[in-house]
Design an enzyme around this catalytic site. Structure first.
Site, mmCIF file in Angstrom:
data_model
loop_
_atom_site.group_PDB
_atom_site.id
_atom_site.type_symbol
_atom_site.label_atom_id
_atom_site.label_comp_id
_atom_site.label_asym_id
_atom_site.label_seq_id
_atom_site.Cartn_x
_atom_site.Cartn_y
_atom_site.Cartn_z
ATOM 1 N N ARG A 234 0.838 -1.215 0.000
ATOM 2 C CA ARG A 234 0.000 0.000 0.000
ATOM 3 C C ARG A 234 0.866 1.256 0.000
ATOM 4 N NH1 ARG A 234 -3.591 2.997 3.879
ATOM 5 N NH2 ARG A 234 -5.513 3.517 2.784
ATOM 6 N N ILE B 259 -7.261 7.905 -0.845
ATOM 7 C CA ILE B 259 -7.198 6.449 -0.975
ATOM 8 C C ILE B 259 -8.055 5.917 0.166
ATOM 9 C CG2 ILE B 259 -4.955 6.463 0.256
ATOM 10 C CD1 ILE B 259 -4.225 3.861 -1.089
ATOM 11 N N SER B 260 -8.944 4.975 -0.127
ATOM 12 C CA SER B 260 -9.926 4.531 0.870
ATOM 13 C C SER B 260 -9.270 3.790 2.036
ATOM 14 C CB SER B 260 -10.957 3.612 0.217
ATOM 15 O OG SER B 260 -11.474 4.190 -0.944
ATOM 16 N N GLN B 261 -10.019 3.744 3.141
ATOM 17 C CA GLN B 261 -9.602 3.011 4.336
ATOM 18 C C GLN B 261 -9.491 1.513 3.994
ATOM 19 O OE1 GLN B 261 -12.633 3.261 7.307
ATOM 20 N NE2 GLN B 261 -11.598 1.856 8.719
#
Ligand code: SAH
Length: 358
Positions: free
Chosen positions: A42, A68-70
Site C-alpha cells: 500500500r 485512498i480509501s480506508q
C-alpha cells in the site's frame, strides 16, 4: 516500513469485520481478498510523506484533493463483490489505483474510470510498475460507466453520489453486485445493489461511510485516453471532439507509457491512435503537423495508417524502438523505414505542450 505493518493492518481489518458483522452481514473478509491485500504494497499508492502511515486503517489524502480509501472499506467493498477468478469488474474512481490493484489479483479483468487525468496517469504508471496487467484505466465520466466492455460481474464505485447512475445498473450482469456509497455527504450509506433477471434492482444498506464526491460532469467528458497491451505491442488511444483534444489525450497516454521504456522495448511496437469527430477537413493539416513534431522530437513511426470511419479519424503509427541517440543521429526528416522507431524525448517536448494545452 516495518515488516509487521501490513500484518497489523490485516489484523485490524479482521477486527473491524467482526465488530461490524451485525450491520454488514459479513463476519470476516473474503479470504481471497484478504490474501490479495496481504500481497500488495500500500505504501506504493500513497504520497511520499505519508508512507510511514500507509498501513494505518484509515483513508489518506492523495493528489488533487482526493483520497485512498480506508483498508477495511476496500476489503469490505471487494468482499461484497464476491469476486471470482473469471469475473470482469468495473471500478468508478481509480484514484490511487489501490482498489483496482486489489481486484486485479482476484478477477480476470478490471476496467476502471477516473475523472482526473493526472490521477489516472499516475495510477497507470503505478499499476504497470506493479505488473497489474489486467487493469485498464480510462479518463472519463464514471456516470456513463464503460459500456463497451459490459455487462460486468461486479461494479464498485469509490466516490459518493446521490443515486446509483442508471448507466451503471444497465452495465451490471444479472445477479452481480454493485457496491456504492449513496446519500448526502454527511449521511452516506454503502449500498449493495443487485439486479434480478426481471431487471428490478434490490438495495441493501450495508454501513455508514464517508467518500469523496462522485462529481457530476456538467457535460459528458468528451476527451479521454486509453492504454492497451496486446501480445506484441503496447498502445495508446486518444479520443476527443477535436483533433487537438484527441491528440492531447493520446499525448498524455504516451507520457504515461514513456515512463516504462523497458516495456515498450520488450514489446517492440507502439500503436498511437487518435479519434476525433471534426477531423476530416483538418486531416492534411494534422498529418503535416504530426510529421513535423515527430521529426523534431525524434518520435518516429515505421508506418502510419489513417482511416476514417463514420466521421471519426483514426491515425495509427507503428514503430519499432531503437535508442534515442541512434535516432537523433540518423533521423533527418519524416521518412518511413523498416527500423524507424518510437523513441523517448517524450515528456519535455510537444507532448508536454499538448498536455498543458488541455
Ligand atoms: N479507488 C480509489 C479511491 C479514489 S477516491 C483508491 O483506491 O485510491 C475517488 C475517486 O473518484 C477520485 O479519484 C475522484 O477523482 C474520482 N471521481 C469523482 N467523480 C468521478 C466521476 N464522475 N467519474 C470518474 N471518477 C470520479
Amino acid at each position: 516500513m516495518k515488516h509487521d505493518d501490513r500484518s497489523d493492518m490485516l489484523a485490524r481489518i479482521a477486527e473491524e469485520f467482526a465488530r461490524n458483522a451485525y450491520r454488514t452481514g459479513l463476519r470476516e473478509p473474503d479470504p481471497r481478498v484478504h490474501a490479495a491485500m496481504a500481497r500488495l504494497p500500500r505504501e506504493r499508492f500513497v504520497p511520499p510523506d505519508l508512507v510511514p502511515r500507509a498501513y494505518e486503517d484509515s483513508a489518506l489524502p492523495i493528489d488533487s484533493g482526493q483520497s485512498i480509501s480506508q483498508p477495511f472499506i476496500v476489503s469490505l467493498m471487494s468482499s461484497l463483490l464476491r469476486p471470482q477468478p473469471h469475473h470482469r469488474v468495473l471500478e468508478i474512481g481509480t484514484g490511487s489505483g489501490y482498489q483496482a490493484a486489489v481486484l486485479a489479483g482476484l478477477v480476470r479483468e478490471v476496467w476502471s474510470v477516473e475523472r482526473l487525468p493526472e490521477l489516472a496517469t499516475q495510477a497507470i504508471v503505478r499499476l504497470r510498475e506493479l505488473d497489474c496487467r489486467n487493469v485498464h484505466v480510462r479518463v472519463g465520466d464514471g456516470h456513463l460507466g464503460w459500456a463497451e466492455h459490459g455487462p460486468y460481474d461486479g461494479i464498485v464505485v469509490t466516490c459518493g453520489g446521490e443515486r446509483v447512475p442508471g448507466a451503471l445498473l444497465d452495465q451490471l450482469a444479472p445477479g452481480a453486485h454493485l457496491v456504492m456509497p449513496v446519500g448526502p455527504e454527511h449521511d452516506q450509506r454503502l449500498l449493495d445493489v443487485t439486479v434480478g433477471v426481471d431487471g428490478r434492482p434490490e438495495r441493501r444498506d450495508v454501513l455508514g461511510v464517508r467518500f469523496v464526491p462522485f462529481v457530476a460532469a456538467a457535460a459528458p467528458l468528451r476527451a479521454h485516453f486509453e492504454l492497451f497491451e496486446q501480445q506484441d505491442h503496447v498502445g495508446v488511444r486518444g479520443f476527443g471532439a477535436t483533433v487537438a483534444e484527441a491528440f492531447a489525450q493520446a499525448a498524455r497516454g504516451l507520457t504515461a507509457l514513456s515512463t516504462d521504456p523497458g516495456r515498450v522495448r520488450e514489446r517492440r511496437r507502439v500503436d498511437f491512435s487518435c479519434g476525433a469527430t471534426d477531423s476530416q477537413h483538418l486531416l492534411a493539416q494534422w498529418l503535416d503537423a504530426v510529421a513535423r513534431t515527430m521529426r523534431d522530437e525524434g518520435l518516429v513511426f515505421a508506418r502510419f495508417e489513417v482511416r476514417i470511419e463514420s466521421d471519426l479519424l483514426h491515425a495509427t503509427g507503428f514503430g519499432e524502438p531503437i535508442d534515442a541517440t541512434r535516432c537523433a543521429r540518423e533521423w533527418a526528416g519524416f521518412r518511413a523505414s523498416a527500423d524507424a522507431a518510437f523513441v523517448g524525448l517524450v515528456p519535455e517536448g510537444w507532448l508536454a505542450q499538448c498536455a498543458s494545452a488541455l
